[in-house]
Design a protein around this motif. Structure first.
Motif: not given
Ligand SMILES: Nc1nc2c(ncn2[C@@H]2O[C@H](COP(=O)(O)OP(=O)(O)O)[C@@H](O)[C@H]2O)c(=O)[nH]1
Ligand SMILES: [Mg+2]
Length: 338
Positions: A158-187
């Motif tokens: 949600s931070v909206g980091l710039a391209k060069d900032q994203l590149a600088a952080l790539r190697s640490i694999g931040l979890l909340t930077l990843k896209p998230v797709i929720y599955v709601l499993n219902l009865a």
């Protein structure tokens, strides 16, 4: 796929990858095909020997137990740092493990944010102690913005980091930077109230029922459509899920069709034609001349006929910079041996 115990992770994993249903002590890897109805239509038109869909690697993880900490939890988080997207499964059926869906979603996200915060702090500490290069300064600026967001319970995404900032952080694999797709499993019996039950959950969320998907998967293709219609669905949840994940990864498919093979090729959406050619073979990119392109929808409009597509002006020649679109049917012209 991540989530609390007994929410249906392994059931979905098995349905998506075709691997036997089992519960795993360690992460389990598989490959899922991306559902693409266009390949079925193209198969009717070209009668190829082979049909190859786009594919995505999928990992089924042992249960996440938020708040427990410890070595096992740390190992789990290290493992999921390596993936490109997260699919938390939230369960709305009575026998499931863990809290109700909304609380589960919030707790999982918090767990990921805490893990990120720990990493960001460690990294900031290290940078504070050393002599910093210009690249380190970019990283530090990025980390500080992440730190602020995470401390307030917001994601790095949600931070909206710039391209060069994203590149600088790539190697640490931040979890909340990843896209998230929720599955709601219902009865099964709650599925008709899916939209209501999904209210308040973060987007995107795909509502389905693992047990119904299991039933659908066991039916012959002809019966499948009829069963889906009685449920009021156009398509099964497993197919929708595969496509939703693909799209949220920023991926798209261009299509090739001929007597040998009908195939979907994976690209980052909007990739240039020459680079797209390289997905098939580096020789085709090297000797690239032009891409012959017909958009799939036009091809269908033209009665699945290349000659009609040409008459109507739907067949185009594109150069190497042309941004390839999802559903482009492409034949590359190239000079061999260049
Ligand atoms: N009633 C019901 N049970 C489900 C559903 N999905 C999964 N289960 C059951 O929940 C149990 C755990 O499923 P599993 O896929 O192994 O969950 P995991 O621990 O998250 O991997 C199994 O007995 C499943 O049959 C569902 O939609 N409804
Ligand atoms: Mg499991």
């Amino acid at each position: 796929m991540i989530g609390y115990p007994r929410v249906g992770k392994s059931t979905f994993f098995s349905l998506l990858t075709g691997r036997p249903l089992a519960s795993h002590a360690a992460a389990e890897k598989g490959v899922m095909a991306v559902a693409d109805a266009r390949l079925v239509v193209l198969t009717d038109a070209f009668h190829p020997k082979r049909v190859t869909p786009a594919q995505i690697g999928l990992v089924d993880t042992p249960a996440l137990r938020p708040g427990e900490g410890g070595d096992e939890s740390r190992r789990f988080l290290a493992e999921i740092r390596q993936v490109d997207a997260l699919i938390p499964v939230l369960a709305g059926f009575a026998q499931a493990g863990g809290p109700p869906p909304q609380e589960a979603a919030e707790t999982i996200l918090l767990e990921l944010a805490m893990a990120d915060l720990e990493i960001v702090e460690k990294r900031l500490d290290r940078l504070a102690k050393q002599k910093r290069t210009a690249a380190d300064e970019i990283e530090r600026g990025a980390l500080e913005r992440c730190h602020l967001a995470l401390s307030e319970g917001r994601t790095v995404r949600s931070v909206g980091l710039a391209k060069d900032q994203l590149a600088a952080l790539r190697s640490i694999g931040l979890l909340t930077l990843k896209p998230v797709i929720y599955v709601l499993n219902l009865a099964e019996e709650d599925l008709d109230q899916g939209a209501t039950l999904a209210r308040g959950l973060p987007e995107p969320v795909l509502v389905t029922s693992a047990l119904i998907e299991q039933e659908i998967a066991q039916l012959a293709p002809a019966e499948r459509q009829a069963f889906l219609e009685t449920l009021g669905f156009e398509e099964d949840g497993i197919s929708r899920l595969s496509r939703t994940v693909y799209q949220h990864l920023g991926l798209a498919s261009f299509l090739t069709a001929g007597e040998d093979e009908v195939r979907a090729w994976t690209i980052e959406a909007g990739l240039g034609a020459k680079e797209a050619a390289g997905k098939i073979h580096s020789d085709i990119a090297r000797g690239f001349i032009r891409a012959e392109v017909v958009a799939y929808d036009r091809f269908v409009e033209d009665g699945l006929s290349m000659s009609v597509a040409k008459e109507k002006g739907h067949w185009r020649l594109e150069g190497k910079e042309y941004p390839v679109q999802d559903g482009d049917m492409i034949n590359f012209r190239f000079q061999a041996g260049r």
